[in-house]
Write a protein that holds these residues in place. Sequence first.
Motif, PDB file in Angstrom:
ATOM      1  N   ASN A   1     -11.794 -17.367  79.595  1.00 42.40           N
ATOM      2  CA  ASN A   1     -11.730 -17.752  81.013  1.00 42.40           C
ATOM      3  C   ASN A   1     -12.588 -16.828  81.865  1.00 42.40           C
ATOM      4  O   ASN A   1     -12.091 -16.174  82.796  1.00 42.40           O
ATOM      5  CB  ASN A   1     -10.278 -17.753  81.498  1.00 42.40           C
ATOM      6  CG  ASN A   1      -9.471 -18.873  80.875  1.00 42.40           C
ATOM      7  OD1 ASN A   1     -10.023 -19.786  80.248  1.00 42.40           O
ATOM      8  ND2 ASN A   1      -8.168 -18.819  81.024  1.00 42.40           N
ATOM      9  N   TYR A   2     -13.881 -16.777  81.516  1.00 39.16           N
ATOM     10  CA  TYR A   2     -14.831 -15.938  82.242  1.00 39.16           C
ATOM     11  C   TYR A   2     -16.025 -16.791  82.656  1.00 39.16           C
ATOM     12  O   TYR A   2     -16.340 -17.813  82.046  1.00 39.16           O
ATOM     13  CB  TYR A   2     -15.311 -14.774  81.374  1.00 39.16           C
ATOM     14  CG  TYR A   2     -14.191 -13.873  80.914  1.00 39.16           C
ATOM     15  CD1 TYR A   2     -13.624 -12.948  81.777  1.00 39.16           C
ATOM     16  CD2 TYR A   2     -13.705 -13.966  79.615  1.00 39.16           C
ATOM     17  CE1 TYR A   2     -12.584 -12.123  81.352  1.00 39.16           C
ATOM     18  CE2 TYR A   2     -12.663 -13.151  79.184  1.00 39.16           C
ATOM     19  CZ  TYR A   2     -12.112 -12.231  80.061  1.00 39.16           C
ATOM     20  OH  TYR A   2     -11.089 -11.435  79.656  1.00 39.16           O
TER      21      TYR A   2
ATOM     22  N   SER B   1     -14.026 -12.667  93.051  1.00 39.62           N
ATOM     23  CA  SER B   1     -13.685 -12.093  91.745  1.00 39.62           C
ATOM     24  C   SER B   1     -13.269 -13.176  90.758  1.00 39.62           C
ATOM     25  O   SER B   1     -13.302 -12.955  89.548  1.00 39.62           O
ATOM     26  CB  SER B   1     -12.571 -11.061  91.895  1.00 39.62           C
ATOM     27  OG  SER B   1     -11.427 -11.646  92.486  1.00 39.62           O
ATOM     28  N   SER B   2     -12.878 -14.354  91.268  1.00 43.75           N
ATOM     29  CA  SER B   2     -12.514 -15.462  90.391  1.00 43.75           C
ATOM     30  C   SER B   2     -12.790 -16.777  91.099  1.00 43.75           C
ATOM     31  O   SER B   2     -12.807 -16.840  92.332  1.00 43.75           O
ATOM     32  CB  SER B   2     -11.040 -15.384  89.985  1.00 43.75           C
ATOM     33  OG  SER B   2     -10.198 -15.455  91.121  1.00 43.75           O
TER      34      SER B   2
ATOM     35  N   ARG C   1     -12.124 -21.276  90.610  1.00 48.74           N
ATOM     36  CA  ARG C   1     -11.328 -22.285  89.912  1.00 48.74           C
ATOM     37  C   ARG C   1     -12.148 -23.562  89.740  1.00 48.74           C
ATOM     38  O   ARG C   1     -12.810 -24.020  90.661  1.00 48.74           O
ATOM     39  CB  ARG C   1     -10.052 -22.578  90.701  1.00 48.74           C
ATOM     40  CG  ARG C   1      -9.076 -23.512  89.977  1.00 48.74           C
ATOM     41  CD  ARG C   1      -7.796 -23.671  90.788  1.00 48.74           C
ATOM     42  NE  ARG C   1      -7.069 -22.432  90.879  1.00 48.74           N
ATOM     43  CZ  ARG C   1      -6.238 -21.970  89.954  1.00 48.74           C
ATOM     44  NH1 ARG C   1      -6.056 -22.652  88.824  1.00 48.74           N
ATOM     45  NH2 ARG C   1      -5.595 -20.835  90.129  1.00 48.74           N
TER      46      ARG C   1
ATOM     47  N   LEU D   1      -8.778 -21.105  86.101  1.00 49.97           N
ATOM     48  CA  LEU D   1      -9.260 -19.979  86.875  1.00 49.97           C
ATOM     49  C   LEU D   1     -10.149 -19.103  86.000  1.00 49.97           C
ATOM     50  O   LEU D   1      -9.727 -18.645  84.926  1.00 49.97           O
ATOM     51  CB  LEU D   1      -8.076 -19.153  87.403  1.00 49.97           C
ATOM     52  CG  LEU D   1      -8.414 -18.058  88.426  1.00 49.97           C
ATOM     53  CD1 LEU D   1      -8.947 -18.679  89.712  1.00 49.97           C
ATOM     54  CD2 LEU D   1      -7.180 -17.203  88.709  1.00 49.97           C
ATOM     55  N   TYR D   2     -11.381 -18.869  86.457  1.00 45.13           N
ATOM     56  CA  TYR D   2     -12.346 -18.071  85.708  1.00 45.13           C
ATOM     57  C   TYR D   2     -12.637 -16.767  86.448  1.00 45.13           C
ATOM     58  O   TYR D   2     -12.944 -16.785  87.642  1.00 45.13           O
ATOM     59  CB  TYR D   2     -13.660 -18.841  85.522  1.00 45.13           C
ATOM     60  CG  TYR D   2     -13.528 -20.115  84.728  1.00 45.13           C
ATOM     61  CD1 TYR D   2     -13.605 -20.092  83.335  1.00 45.13           C
ATOM     62  CD2 TYR D   2     -13.331 -21.341  85.363  1.00 45.13           C
ATOM     63  CE1 TYR D   2     -13.487 -21.269  82.597  1.00 45.13           C
ATOM     64  CE2 TYR D   2     -13.209 -22.511  84.632  1.00 45.13           C
ATOM     65  CZ  TYR D   2     -13.280 -22.470  83.253  1.00 45.13           C
ATOM     66  OH  TYR D   2     -13.157 -23.627  82.528  1.00 45.13           O
ATOM     67  N   ALA D   3     -12.548 -15.658  85.730  1.00 49.49           N
ATOM     68  CA  ALA D   3     -12.938 -14.368  86.304  1.00 49.49           C
ATOM     69  C   ALA D   3     -14.456 -14.276  86.297  1.00 49.49           C
ATOM     70  O   ALA D   3     -15.110 -14.571  85.294  1.00 49.49           O
ATOM     71  CB  ALA D   3     -12.334 -13.225  85.500  1.00 49.49           C
TER      72      ALA D   3
ATOM     73  N   THR E   1     -17.547 -12.252  85.880  1.00 57.25           N
ATOM     74  CA  THR E   1     -17.809 -10.967  85.244  1.00 57.25           C
ATOM     75  C   THR E   1     -19.282 -10.574  85.205  1.00 57.25           C
ATOM     76  O   THR E   1     -19.601  -9.457  84.809  1.00 57.25           O
ATOM     77  CB  THR E   1     -17.267 -10.958  83.804  1.00 57.25           C
ATOM     78  OG1 THR E   1     -17.877 -12.030  83.068  1.00 57.25           O
ATOM     79  CG2 THR E   1     -15.754 -11.131  83.800  1.00 57.25           C
TER      80      THR E   1
ATOM     81  N   SER F   1     -14.564  -7.262  89.468  1.00 58.26           N
ATOM     82  CA  SER F   1     -14.588  -8.018  88.212  1.00 58.26           C
ATOM     83  C   SER F   1     -15.966  -8.071  87.571  1.00 58.26           C
ATOM     84  O   SER F   1     -16.079  -8.220  86.349  1.00 58.26           O
ATOM     85  CB  SER F   1     -14.090  -9.446  88.462  1.00 58.26           C
ATOM     86  OG  SER F   1     -14.945 -10.119  89.388  1.00 58.26           O
TER      87      SER F   1
END
Length: 310
Positions: free
Chosen positions: A30-31, A49-50, A52, A57-59, A61, A82
């Motif tokens: 989930n990134y 930082s995230s 959807r 929900l994706y962080a 990075t 993140s």
Amino acid sequence: MLAFAAGLCAVAATGHFSVDGLEYSILTGNYASLVKADASLTGPVVIPSSVRADDVLYAVTAIDDKAFEECVGVTSVTIPESVLSIGNDAFSFCSSLAEVVVADGRQPLSMGYIPMLNAGLFADAPVATLYLGRELTYTSRRGYSPFSDNKSLASITIGANVSKLGEYMFAGCTSVKNIILLNPTPPALAPTSFSGIIAEGCGLKVPVGAVEAYRSAPGWSEFPYITDGTSSLQEPQGETPCRVEVGAGTIRLSGLAEGAVARLSRIDGAVVASRRAESGVTMFEGVMPGCYVLTVSDACPSVTLKLIMR
């Protein structure tokens, strides 16, 4: 300040999706990485930082190569905790980029450079103000530091999580006049961290009680003007009867409308605390060192300001 909130969208077959003018690519797990910003974006951009998509929900990075290339209307960019890596040319030709905020974090942030120029990531941007909330990693060569030889950089704030500054970090940044440090323990310096800066023309502001530590620390001792203080803040936007008093770990607001809500957020948009005014007064206590945004709603007019707690 314009914050891009996480929104709902559909993921294309390519594994890409867009939210608020920023295109993302799904990574393993989930990134997600930010692959491209819309060239029409203007003003301050706060990277979330995230995000959807399809109820997942994706962080966020990573920021890919050339992600903000030629975003000539962007004036400020905030990079959340993140994000762990930024690719080459990520901010090339951002001709209006005057402020960079690297949000507070514990993990180091890896930054690329501009291969065509053999120069740092922000070498061709008119960055005047920097908040550095965590440590950076980069190729330790003159010019490869993200900010070295940036002649526009005038004000630097170094967060409490930064314990060292690398080779050539601010080498050749000859316009720097103010450095604010939030760590009571002086960050370790490389011999070239501030090469070319005229120490006599640059003032250091350090946490209360830390003046002697900085005066005796290698590298920092070369700066003759070192003073301490508790906080600094940007003036509220617009006319307002609201009064803001900042002390060691405290923020007190008075002159508020009854029932007005004050919200303290990290610079990347994460809410730290909310308070409702009683008899026109409210207070935040135990605020840790760092960079924050304070907003007051249900006030007339509304209030938004930026604070640096130290």
